[in-house]
Motif scaffolding. Structure first.
Motif, PDB file in Angstrom:
ATOM      1  N   HIS A  35     -64.139  11.545 -24.986  1.00 46.67           N
ATOM      2  CA  HIS A  35     -64.457  12.975 -25.009  1.00 46.67           C
ATOM      3  C   HIS A  35     -64.290  13.628 -23.634  1.00 46.67           C
ATOM      4  O   HIS A  35     -64.282  14.841 -23.522  1.00 46.67           O
ATOM      5  CB  HIS A  35     -65.892  13.160 -25.502  1.00 46.67           C
ATOM      6  N   ASP A  36     -64.123  12.822 -22.586  1.00 41.61           N
ATOM      7  CA  ASP A  36     -64.091  13.360 -21.228  1.00 41.61           C
ATOM      8  C   ASP A  36     -62.659  13.669 -20.780  1.00 41.61           C
ATOM      9  O   ASP A  36     -61.866  12.756 -20.567  1.00 41.61           O
ATOM     10  CB  ASP A  36     -64.726  12.376 -20.254  1.00 41.61           C
ATOM     11  N   PRO A  37     -62.319  14.942 -20.620  1.00 42.85           N
ATOM     12  CA  PRO A  37     -60.946  15.288 -20.236  1.00 42.85           C
ATOM     13  C   PRO A  37     -60.589  14.843 -18.813  1.00 42.85           C
ATOM     14  O   PRO A  37     -59.431  14.563 -18.521  1.00 42.85           O
ATOM     15  CB  PRO A  37     -60.906  16.816 -20.352  1.00 42.85           C
ATOM     16  N   ARG A  54     -50.695   7.127 -14.604  1.00 39.65           N
ATOM     17  CA  ARG A  54     -49.763   6.510 -15.541  1.00 39.65           C
ATOM     18  C   ARG A  54     -50.312   5.206 -16.131  1.00 39.65           C
ATOM     19  O   ARG A  54     -49.624   4.207 -16.241  1.00 39.65           O
ATOM     20  CB  ARG A  54     -48.389   6.318 -14.906  1.00 39.65           C
ATOM     21  N   ILE A  55     -51.598   5.283 -16.520  1.00 41.82           N
ATOM     22  CA  ILE A  55     -52.284   4.152 -17.151  1.00 41.82           C
ATOM     23  C   ILE A  55     -52.434   4.477 -18.634  1.00 41.82           C
ATOM     24  O   ILE A  55     -52.945   5.535 -18.996  1.00 41.82           O
ATOM     25  CB  ILE A  55     -53.693   3.951 -16.548  1.00 41.82           C
ATOM     26  N   GLY A  56     -51.983   3.576 -19.484  1.00 41.85           N
ATOM     27  CA  GLY A  56     -52.155   3.777 -20.917  1.00 41.85           C
ATOM     28  C   GLY A  56     -53.625   3.725 -21.285  1.00 41.85           C
ATOM     29  O   GLY A  56     -54.409   3.015 -20.663  1.00 41.85           O
ATOM     30  N   TYR A  57     -54.024   4.493 -22.278  1.00 45.79           N
ATOM     31  CA  TYR A  57     -55.424   4.489 -22.688  1.00 45.79           C
ATOM     32  C   TYR A  57     -55.538   4.718 -24.183  1.00 45.79           C
ATOM     33  O   TYR A  57     -54.708   5.371 -24.790  1.00 45.79           O
ATOM     34  CB  TYR A  57     -56.241   5.528 -21.907  1.00 45.79           C
ATOM     35  N   VAL A  58     -56.580   4.132 -24.758  1.00 46.00           N
ATOM     36  CA  VAL A  58     -56.863   4.275 -26.184  1.00 46.00           C
ATOM     37  C   VAL A  58     -58.365   4.492 -26.332  1.00 46.00           C
ATOM     38  O   VAL A  58     -59.111   3.572 -26.633  1.00 46.00           O
ATOM     39  CB  VAL A  58     -56.422   3.027 -26.983  1.00 46.00           C
ATOM     40  N   PRO A  59     -58.823   5.717 -26.102  1.00 48.29           N
ATOM     41  CA  PRO A  59     -60.249   5.978 -26.286  1.00 48.29           C
ATOM     42  C   PRO A  59     -60.545   6.394 -27.718  1.00 48.29           C
ATOM     43  O   PRO A  59     -59.697   6.985 -28.385  1.00 48.29           O
ATOM     44  CB  PRO A  59     -60.512   7.144 -25.334  1.00 48.29           C
ATOM     45  N   ALA A  60     -61.713   6.060 -28.173  1.00 50.25           N
ATOM     46  CA  ALA A  60     -62.151   6.562 -29.478  1.00 50.25           C
ATOM     47  C   ALA A  60     -62.525   8.031 -29.309  1.00 50.25           C
ATOM     48  O   ALA A  60     -62.877   8.469 -28.224  1.00 50.25           O
ATOM     49  CB  ALA A  60     -63.349   5.759 -29.963  1.00 50.25           C
ATOM     50  N   GLY A 106     -61.997   2.677 -24.621  1.00 47.93           N
ATOM     51  CA  GLY A 106     -63.399   3.048 -24.512  1.00 47.93           C
ATOM     52  C   GLY A 106     -63.878   3.713 -25.777  1.00 47.93           C
ATOM     53  O   GLY A 106     -63.079   4.089 -26.637  1.00 47.93           O
ATOM     54  N   ASP A 107     -65.199   3.865 -25.881  1.00 48.22           N
ATOM     55  CA  ASP A 107     -65.757   4.517 -27.062  1.00 48.22           C
ATOM     56  C   ASP A 107     -65.641   6.033 -26.919  1.00 48.22           C
ATOM     57  O   ASP A 107     -65.073   6.539 -25.961  1.00 48.22           O
ATOM     58  CB  ASP A 107     -67.191   4.062 -27.319  1.00 48.22           C
ATOM     59  N   GLU A 108     -66.198   6.766 -27.885  1.00 47.77           N
ATOM     60  CA  GLU A 108     -65.987   8.217 -27.903  1.00 47.77           C
ATOM     61  C   GLU A 108     -66.663   8.943 -26.745  1.00 47.77           C
ATOM     62  O   GLU A 108     -66.271  10.056 -26.418  1.00 47.77           O
ATOM     63  CB  GLU A 108     -66.383   8.826 -29.240  1.00 47.77           C
ATOM     64  N   ARG A 112     -63.378  15.850 -34.109  1.00 47.98           N
ATOM     65  CA  ARG A 112     -62.571  16.385 -33.009  1.00 47.98           C
ATOM     66  C   ARG A 112     -61.221  16.838 -33.557  1.00 47.98           C
ATOM     67  O   ARG A 112     -60.601  16.157 -34.364  1.00 47.98           O
ATOM     68  CB  ARG A 112     -62.367  15.294 -31.957  1.00 47.98           C
ATOM     69  N   ARG A 113     -60.758  17.999 -33.128  1.00 46.51           N
ATOM     70  CA  ARG A 113     -59.484  18.531 -33.594  1.00 46.51           C
ATOM     71  C   ARG A 113     -58.348  17.893 -32.804  1.00 46.51           C
ATOM     72  O   ARG A 113     -58.434  17.747 -31.581  1.00 46.51           O
ATOM     73  CB  ARG A 113     -59.428  20.045 -33.422  1.00 46.51           C
ATOM     74  N   VAL A 114     -57.314  17.486 -33.512  1.00 46.27           N
ATOM     75  CA  VAL A 114     -56.118  16.923 -32.878  1.00 46.27           C
ATOM     76  C   VAL A 114     -54.898  17.664 -33.408  1.00 46.27           C
ATOM     77  O   VAL A 114     -54.904  18.198 -34.514  1.00 46.27           O
ATOM     78  CB  VAL A 114     -55.980  15.405 -33.132  1.00 46.27           C
ATOM     79  N   ASN A 115     -53.864  17.704 -32.614  1.00 41.62           N
ATOM     80  CA  ASN A 115     -52.631  18.363 -33.008  1.00 41.62           C
ATOM     81  C   ASN A 115     -51.522  17.323 -32.996  1.00 41.62           C
ATOM     82  O   ASN A 115     -51.136  16.840 -31.940  1.00 41.62           O
ATOM     83  CB  ASN A 115     -52.303  19.511 -32.047  1.00 41.62           C
TER      84      ASN A 115
END
Length: 113
Positions: free
Chosen positions: A67-69, A79-85, A61-63, A90-93
């Motif tokens: 952005h939705d936690p 247990r579904i893989g996801y690749v959201p923009a 999905g797009d950002e 946005r800070r990532v660690n």
């Protein structure tokens, strides 16, 4: 039905700031319909689909969705893989290094995209 979506048996206005009173006055929109964000609708629709036994390998999905936690939590719980923009600021660690998503992406070699 331009500006609407169907989910979980409810027709919901899909326009922020649109008065619900105006929405329910339109034919076919039940009075109990409430505004919901696109990610909230996506989470509800995804949960409903998975509850029917639908097999899903992954979601993208797009950002707005990234952005939705709650949506991410639902996908992780199921247990579904996801690749959201996500937004570049946005800070990532990653490996205990905290920086912007844009800076992290810039460090990835082109051959890995």
């Amino acid at each position: 039905m331009d500006g609407h979506c169907w989910t979980g048996g409810s027709t919901c206005p899909n326009t922020p700031g649109w008065p619900i009173s105006a929405a329910v006055a339109r034919p076919g929109v039940p009075e109990q319909a409430a505004f919901a964000t696109k990610p909230a609708l996506a989470a509800e629709m995804t949960a409903d689909a998975l509850d029917t036994g639908l097999t899903v390998r992954g979601v993208s999905g797009d950002e707005v969705y990234g952005h939705d936690p709650r949506l991410r939590a639902l996908l992780e719980h199921r247990r579904i893989g996801y690749v959201p923009a996500i937004a570049g600021n946005r800070r990532v660690n990653l490996e205990r290094i905290d920086r912007s998503a844009a800076a992290s992406a810039a460090g990835v070699a082109d051959r890995h995209w």
